[in-house]
Scaffold this motif. Structure first.
Motif, mmCIF file in Angstrom:
data_model
loop_
_atom_site.group_PDB
_atom_site.id
_atom_site.type_symbol
_atom_site.label_atom_id
_atom_site.label_comp_id
_atom_site.label_asym_id
_atom_site.label_seq_id
_atom_site.Cartn_x
_atom_site.Cartn_y
_atom_site.Cartn_z
ATOM 1 N N THR A 148 0.630 -1.422 0.108
ATOM 2 C CA THR A 148 -0.155 -0.258 0.461
ATOM 3 C C THR A 148 0.853 0.795 0.375
ATOM 4 O O THR A 148 1.669 1.689 0.572
ATOM 5 C CB THR A 148 -0.910 -0.129 1.532
ATOM 6 N N LEU A 149 0.483 2.649 -1.284
ATOM 7 C CA LEU A 149 1.518 3.053 -1.344
ATOM 8 C C LEU A 149 0.219 4.594 -0.420
ATOM 9 O O LEU A 149 -0.675 4.790 -0.765
ATOM 10 C CB LEU A 149 1.613 3.169 -2.500
ATOM 11 N N LEU A 150 0.537 5.512 0.430
ATOM 12 C CA LEU A 150 0.095 6.395 1.089
ATOM 13 C C LEU A 150 0.895 7.625 0.281
ATOM 14 O O LEU A 150 1.635 8.436 0.937
ATOM 15 C CB LEU A 150 -0.067 6.219 2.235
ATOM 16 N N ASN A 151 0.248 8.631 -0.460
ATOM 17 C CA ASN A 151 0.634 10.166 -0.762
ATOM 18 C C ASN A 151 -0.375 10.580 -1.129
ATOM 19 O O ASN A 151 -1.901 9.645 -1.246
ATOM 20 C CB ASN A 151 1.065 9.831 -2.283
ATOM 21 N N PRO A 152 -0.324 12.062 -0.601
ATOM 22 C CA PRO A 152 -1.121 13.684 -1.024
ATOM 23 C C PRO A 152 -2.000 13.326 -2.249
ATOM 24 O O PRO A 152 -3.576 13.770 -2.485
ATOM 25 C CB PRO A 152 -0.922 14.592 -0.666
ATOM 26 N N THR A 153 -0.747 13.123 -3.252
ATOM 27 C CA THR A 153 -1.415 12.892 -4.907
ATOM 28 C C THR A 153 -1.095 11.911 -5.206
ATOM 29 O O THR A 153 -0.938 11.068 -5.272
ATOM 30 C CB THR A 153 -0.557 14.147 -5.160
#
Length: 604
Positions: free
Chosen positions: A33-38
């Motif tokens: 899983t990758l958590l990023n604002p964009t």
């Protein structure tokens, strides 16, 4: 048996490369899983070309979901990490919260603008760390040149077409070099009065441009800048910033409406919030990028202090070159910790750098061979095409078009001054009025920035047209119609539908201390306002108490179904619990060629 859960916080150079490595090696063995604002990876080295109108914004972005198969993308900003519970809490783009559990965590939160305690800088300067800031600078420079061309007062004309860049590292040097070419091209279409031309100043307290590079290449960049007319001043910086200009450390006052802050970066505060051993704001890790005492926690990029095996006793600098390679090692070591492959220590020696000086000129040092001029320009652009993980054809096409067609110098008006404050934990996101969000104390202090009357967009005419089409008279104290006096951008308010507009309603004559209106007194273009950064927040200002007649508040009595509007729209300032996941590490390019913009003690 459940598959192990791997969570990566941040999709900058380190986070993106970690995710890409794991998507290939652990596609069926783990949940990544990758958590990023964009939803994109930002290729920071080409950001100055976006600000200069060479590349379109999407050219420097790479889709995460499109290039990272077998990786789940979650949009949001990490604001708290529970190490014992192995969970990360985040805030989504629409204000909703969530929690992600993990068995392995890779912290690659990157960095934010580096601030110095200089009066007025936080209020009047803008950084250059994200796409919104580049878009704002492009519009701002275009607007200043257009306004200068029609100014009757020679002093106003000179101030509007004077641009000050602080920091002669990689980013600042490129911004000044590209900016001078951009404004010179605009002046050919909008000639200035009395033979004036745009003036760019590049300041740094260091002794020379690009102080981290060897002297030969530093002299090359310095010569190109001076040849174009850039006023390069070494050993000089800003002592104070005001609405009318900047006071330099040598005592000179430079009238200007434009202050670009490129003095370097600092690690995202999320790493510091963990309470683990730190090194100048960076999380201490071993050569395998693992946090001692926390076998499930890895860190890479600007968030991590990684021992430099090539230089014992030192840590690798905060550059994209190191972040890119650390991401690959982190991905392999995370997989090894789950029984797939063997761990390896991170070791990398710088193999050179490239600096694009605009046009056909550049400075490059591949494999230690100094190059300059068109040859260096070709090497620089070839390197960027090879290093980018996507959009190569589109970038090359934009370069070709720029070589044969004039640039489109127009204002899109998509990003306002107040939406890209210098003091922010989220440079990759533009602040949006009315968006539910939980801002950090540092952001709350930054204020609306250099908001000027030129930043406003009058929506009155559009609202009246819509009203006529519907057969109704528009309510004058409503957003999008004739403004109210106590709303951003408005005139005098009686607060009654169909009545005289209130000055604090959106859409009219700008309120002096509101974003998008006539600047507040302590903002660029105005005198200090008591309800601006550093003062007690006014209840009708963004960051104060919520207006009851605004989205998320109680209904106004004089509006359909509510109590009287107490004030105006705007998100509450609030307090942000920790830092955010970043979309980029250092200001330097990955690969065998080094882009250096490391925040150093003397970088101001």
């Amino acid at each position: 048996m459940a598959r192990p859960r791997i969570l990566i916080v941040g999709a900058g150079f380190a986070g993106y490369q970690t995710a890409r490595t794991l998507s290939r090696s652990m596609r069926h063995e783990a949940e990544v899983t990758l958590l990023n604002p964009t939803d994109y990876f930002l290729y920071l080295p080409l950001l100055p070309q976006v600000a200069a109108g060479i590349l379109e914004p999407r050219r420097v972005t790479v889709s995460l979901s499109g290039t990272l198969p077998h990786v789940r993308l979650v949009l949001g900003e990490a604001d708290a990490i529970d190490l014992d519970g192995r969970t990360v809490h985040y805030t989504g783009p629409e204000g909703d919260g969530g929690t992600l559990a993990y068995d392995r965590l890779v912290l690659a939160a990157g960095s934010v603008n580096k601030l110095l305690p200089i009066p007025g800088v936080a209020e009047h300067a803008h950084g250059f760390r994200g796409l919104p800031e580049a878009l704002y600078l492009r519009d701002h420079v275009t607007r200043q040149v257009e306004l200068a061309a029609t100014a009757d007062d020679p002093e106003t004309c000179a101030a509007r077409c004077t641009f000050v860049v602080v920091g002669a590292g990689y980013t600042g040097t490129e911004v000044a070099a590209q900016g001078q070419l951009f404004t010179d091209a605009q002046v050919r279409k909008h000639p200035l009065r009395r033979g004036m031309r745009p003036r760019w100043l590049l300041l740094d307290i260091a002794k020379r441009v690009l102080p981290e590079l060897d002297e030969h290449l530093s002299r090359t960049a310095d010569a190109v800048l001076r040849e174009r007319g850039v006023d390069v001043r070494m050993g000089t910086s800003v002592k104070e910033a005001t609405r009318d200009g900047v006071l330099l450390t040598d005592g000179e006052f430079v009238p200007t409406r434009s202050l670009v802050w490129c003095v370097g970066v600092r690690p995202d505060p999320l790493a510091e919030s963990l309470g683990l051993p730190m090194e100048r704001g960076r999380l201490l890790v071993d050569p395998h990028l693992r946090v001692p005492g926390r076998p499930e926690l890895f860190a890479a990029g600007d968030a991590a202090a990684v021992p430099d095996l090539e230089k014992p006793g030192q840590y690798t600098p905060m550059t994209a070159q190191h972040a890119w390679r650390q991401g690959k090692v982190a991905g392999r070591n995370v997989a090894a910790s789950l029984g797939h492959g063997e761990q390896r220590a991170y070791s990398h020696r710088d193999l050179g750098f490239v600096v694009d000086l605009g046009g056909v000129k550049a400075a490059a040092n591949p494999l230690g061979v100094p190059l300059s001029g068109p040859v260096a320009g070709a090497v620089t652009r070839g390197y960027h095409l090879a290093a980018m993980p996507g959009n190569r054809v589109r970038v090359a096409a934009d370069w070709l078009l720029d070589a044969v067609l004039p640039r489109q110098a127009v204002q899109l008006g998509l990003v306002r001054s107040w939406s890209v404050p210098l003091d922010t934990a989220s440079p990759e996101l533009a602040r949006v009025a009315g968006r539910p969000e939980d801002r950090s104390q540092s952001e709350a202090r930054s204020g609306p920035g250099a908001a000027t009357a030129e930043d406003t967009t009058d929506t009155t005419e559009k609202a009246e047209v819509v009203a006529e089409q519907r057969g109704v008279e528009p309510a004058k104290n409503q957003p999008g119609v004739e403004p109210a006096k106590n709303q951003p951008g408005g005139e005098a308010a009686k607060n009654q539908p169909g009545g005289e507009a209130a000055k604090n309603q959106p859409g009219g004559e700008p309120a002096k201390n509101q974003p998008g209106g006539e600047p507040a007194k302590n903002q660029p273009g105005g005198e200090a306002a008591k309800n601006q950064p550093g003062g007690e927040p006014a209840k009708n200002q963004p960051g104060g108490e919520a207006a009851k007649n605004q989205p998320g508040g109680e209904a106004a009595k004089n509006q359909p179904g509510g109590e009287p509007a107490k004030n105006q729209p705007g998100p509450p300032a609030g307090g942000e619990s920790g830092g955010k996941a970043r979309d980029g590490e250092g200001a330097q390019a990955p690969g065998p060629v080094r882009r250096s913009d490391t925040p150093t003690e003397g970088d101001a």
